[in-house]
Write an enzyme that holds these catalytic residues in place. Structure first.
Site, PDB file in Angstrom:
ATOM      1  N   CYS A  89       7.836  21.821 -25.386  1.00  0.00           N
ATOM      2  CA  CYS A  89       8.606  20.926 -26.289  1.00  0.00           C
ATOM      3  C   CYS A  89       9.644  20.740 -25.238  1.00  0.00           C
ATOM      4  CB  CYS A  89       8.405  20.999 -27.378  1.00  0.00           C
ATOM      5  SG  CYS A  89       6.594  21.498 -28.242  1.00  0.00           S
ATOM      6  N   THR A 139      -6.112   5.335 -43.122  1.00  0.00           N
ATOM      7  CA  THR A 139      -7.555   5.642 -42.393  1.00  0.00           C
ATOM      8  C   THR A 139      -7.757   7.044 -41.552  1.00  0.00           C
ATOM      9  OG1 THR A 139      -8.022   3.754 -42.425  1.00  0.00           O
ATOM     10  CG2 THR A 139      -9.455   4.420 -41.234  1.00  0.00           C
ATOM     11  N   GLN A 146      -0.477  28.479 -32.939  1.00  0.00           N
ATOM     12  CA  GLN A 146      -1.002  29.603 -32.009  1.00  0.00           C
ATOM     13  C   GLN A 146      -1.957  30.727 -31.585  1.00  0.00           C
ATOM     14  OE1 GLN A 146      -0.253  28.542 -28.576  1.00  0.00           O
ATOM     15  NE2 GLN A 146       1.405  27.127 -28.881  1.00  0.00           N
ATOM     16  N   SER A 171      -3.887  23.131 -34.580  1.00  0.00           N
ATOM     17  CA  SER A 171      -3.559  22.334 -34.179  1.00  0.00           C
ATOM     18  C   SER A 171      -4.934  22.140 -32.867  1.00  0.00           C
ATOM     19  CB  SER A 171      -2.330  22.562 -33.469  1.00  0.00           C
ATOM     20  OG  SER A 171      -2.592  21.306 -32.195  1.00  0.00           O
ATOM     21  N   GLY A 172      -5.182  21.061 -32.838  1.00  0.00           N
ATOM     22  CA  GLY A 172      -6.366  20.914 -32.658  1.00  0.00           C
ATOM     23  C   GLY A 172      -6.684  20.953 -30.747  1.00  0.00           C
ATOM     24  N   HIS A 173      -5.585  20.726 -30.448  1.00  0.00           N
ATOM     25  CA  HIS A 173      -5.580  20.543 -28.774  1.00  0.00           C
ATOM     26  C   HIS A 173      -4.432  22.582 -28.246  1.00  0.00           C
ATOM     27  CE1 HIS A 173      -1.276  20.448 -28.024  1.00  0.00           C
ATOM     28  NE2 HIS A 173      -0.670  19.578 -28.958  1.00  0.00           N
ATOM     29  N   ASN A 231       4.986  31.023 -30.103  1.00  0.00           N
ATOM     30  CA  ASN A 231       4.761  30.853 -28.667  1.00  0.00           C
ATOM     31  C   ASN A 231       4.862  30.480 -27.377  1.00  0.00           C
ATOM     32  OD1 ASN A 231       6.439  29.581 -30.898  1.00  0.00           O
ATOM     33  ND2 ASN A 231       6.564  28.142 -29.323  1.00  0.00           N
ATOM     34  N   GLY A 264      -0.360  19.458 -35.182  1.00  0.00           N
ATOM     35  CA  GLY A 264       0.438  20.680 -35.590  1.00  0.00           C
ATOM     36  C   GLY A 264       1.738  20.930 -36.535  1.00  0.00           C
ATOM     37  N   THR A 265       2.551  19.176 -35.816  1.00  0.00           N
ATOM     38  CA  THR A 265       3.978  19.060 -35.883  1.00  0.00           C
ATOM     39  C   THR A 265       4.079  18.186 -37.405  1.00  0.00           C
ATOM     40  OG1 THR A 265       4.356  19.233 -33.802  1.00  0.00           O
ATOM     41  CG2 THR A 265       5.793  17.660 -35.698  1.00  0.00           C
TER      42      THR A 265
HETATM   43  N1  PLP Z   1       3.547  25.151 -33.701  1.00  0.00           N
HETATM   44  C1  PLP Z   1       3.499  25.811 -32.702  1.00  0.00           C
HETATM   45  C2  PLP Z   1       3.965  26.606 -32.516  1.00  0.00           C
HETATM   46  C3  PLP Z   1       3.720  24.827 -31.631  1.00  0.00           C
HETATM   47  O1  PLP Z   1       3.097  25.912 -30.503  1.00  0.00           O
HETATM   48  C4  PLP Z   1       3.515  23.924 -31.476  1.00  0.00           C
HETATM   49  C5  PLP Z   1       3.118  23.186 -30.033  1.00  0.00           C
HETATM   50  O2  PLP Z   1       3.442  23.753 -29.525  1.00  0.00           O
HETATM   51  C6  PLP Z   1       2.783  23.202 -32.645  1.00  0.00           C
HETATM   52  C7  PLP Z   1       3.114  23.542 -33.538  1.00  0.00           C
HETATM   53  C8  PLP Z   1       3.006  21.860 -32.457  1.00  0.00           C
HETATM   54  O3  PLP Z   1       2.234  21.548 -32.589  1.00  0.00           O
HETATM   55  P1  PLP Z   1       1.397  19.989 -32.284  1.00  0.00           P
HETATM   56  O4  PLP Z   1       1.357  20.065 -30.239  1.00  0.00           O
HETATM   57  O5  PLP Z   1      -0.083  19.458 -32.326  1.00  0.00           O
HETATM   58  O6  PLP Z   1       2.136  18.550 -32.654  1.00  0.00           O
END
Ligand code: PLP
Length: 391
Positions: A332, A246, A188, A208-210, A160, A80-81
């Site tokens: 984070c 890749t 989210q 985001s996958g996780h 989030n 996601g970042t």
């Molecule tokens: N955006 C939101 C709203 C999130 O909650 C998060 C992760 O907590 C991210 C972006 C970042 O995603 P990633 O952890 O896959 O880099």
């Protein structure tokens, strides 16, 4: 974090699904061949490469289906970042010279807020748009700020920390009248509530996958066909020149499988989670000074609760010792001394902000777990209040 004495075992209850989710065993099964026997560079022309290419393209179809996009509009990223960085930096770099302002909501994730700040070095002005006391974008503030000098507006779909759903479609409609592009961080929201890029009217959308029971370190950016965007990573022509490098075949396959599973569960899982969340809130609100932060439409499985004005970290640690995993807010920022920028932007007092915990439920959460967790929170909160009174 708190340590248990040797030999003591506790049943663990995980209520921090907004930080990350466990890998679904079916996702692992889909990925397994690409971690074990199968391999290939998706750009190679031979049999090995063609197999990898087919796996990546199937995954693209699965991710696109979850958000109502065309497969060609999906760019795989490292999470996601990176998707947020690519959206903001890529769109800003491609914007005409007359558009030098980037508007982001005050409650965005640091991946968006930090990128908007970093754009200053490229001559852009990053501005934050206010939110209401309920934690929802202040649409009047957005309308006042929007004009033909704006390159991009970035509004998340679900916060989030509070779970509050944002008026992205309304914001996008206004942004369009001023010719600004619209990015939506839906990290989210995807897989938790229905998401459709056309209904939202956004040009760019992060996944985001996780957060959806897929692997960590993989994500995607939806880029509406025709959206001007410059790549961040240069090298090969992968991802239609939008993201060199890749392909992470196993990661893409995992994200695709997770997206398909999430799509299948959307019909009933949100209602189940909302009922569990309401049950948890009802119990927590029996504490005299507990209050919910964030009002209006919210994600089904998220609640943010402040416990008076006492620092919530001792409560979090007591709960961890008792086996309940919760968070003080964004993962984070956990461990960092700063109070939540999200709750501060909602106008909450600093001591109330410091007294807040986030509970985020997920697929594995049961009613029994919620009842046990609620008992433990109530007991721990009462005990801590007692001990702070005695001091
Ligand atoms: N955006 C939101 C709203 C999130 O909650 C998060 C992760 O907590 C991210 C972006 C970042 O995603 P990633 O952890 O896959 O880099």
């Amino acid at each position: 974090m708190a340590r248990l004495p040797a030999g003591v075992r506790v049943e663990r209850i995980y209520l921090d699904h907004n930080a990350t989710t466990p890998l679904d065993p079916r996702v692992l099964e889909a990925m397994r061949p690409w971690l074990e026997s199968r391999f290939g560079n998706a750009s190679s022309l031979h049999w090995f490469g063609q197999g990898a290419r087919a796996a990546v393209e199937d995954a693209r179809v699965q991710v696109a289906a979850l958000i109502g996009a065309a497969p060609a509009e999906i760019v795989f990223t490292s999470g996601g970042t990176e998707a947020d960085n690519l959206a903001l930096q890529g769109a800003a770099a491609a914007a005409p010279g007359s558009r030098r302002r980037v508007l982001v909501s005050a409650v965005e994730h640091p991946a968006v807020l930090g990128t908007a700040r970093a754009l200053r070095a490229q001559g852009f002005v990053g501005e934050t748009v206010r939110v209401t006391a309920e934690g929802r974008l202040d649409e009047n503030d957005l309308r006042t700020r929007l004009d033909e000098t704006c390159a991009l507006v970035s509004v998340m779909l679900a916060n989030n920390e509070t779970g509050v759903l944002q008026p992205v479609a309304e914001a996008a409609a206004w942004a369009r009248t001023r010719g600004a592009l619209v990015h939506c961080d839906a990290v989210q929201a995807v897989g938790k509530v229905p998401v459709n890029v056309d209904a939202l009217g956004c040009d760019l959308l992060s996944v985001s996958g996780h957060k959806i029971y897929g692997p960590q370190g993989v994500g995607a950016l939806y880029v509406r066909r025709g959206t001007p965007m410059r790549a961040l990573l240069h090298g090969g022509s992968q991802e239609r020149n939008r993201r060199a490098g890749t392909e992470n075949v196993a990661g893409a396959v995992g994200l695709g499988a997770a997206a398909e599973l999430a799509r299948g569960l959307l019909a009933f899982e949100p209602a189940r989670l909302a009922a569990l969340r309401d049950r948890l809130e009802e119990r927590l609100l029996t504490l005299p000074d507990a209050r919910i932060n964030g009002r209006g439409p919210r994600l089904p499985g998220t609640t943010n609760v402040s416990f008076g004005t006492r620092d919530a970290v001792p409560l979090l640690m007591a709960l961890d010792l008792a086996g309940v995993a919760v968070s003080t807010g964004a993962a984070c920022a956990a461990g960092a001394p700063e109070p939540s920028h999200v709750l501060l932007a909602m106008g909450l007092d600093r001591d109330v902000v410091q007294a807040s915990l986030r509970f985020s439920l997920g697929r594995g959460t049961t009613a029994e777990e919620i009842d046990r967790a609620a008992d433990l929170v109530v007991q721990a909160a009462e005990r801590l209040r007692l001990s702070s009174r005695q001091r």
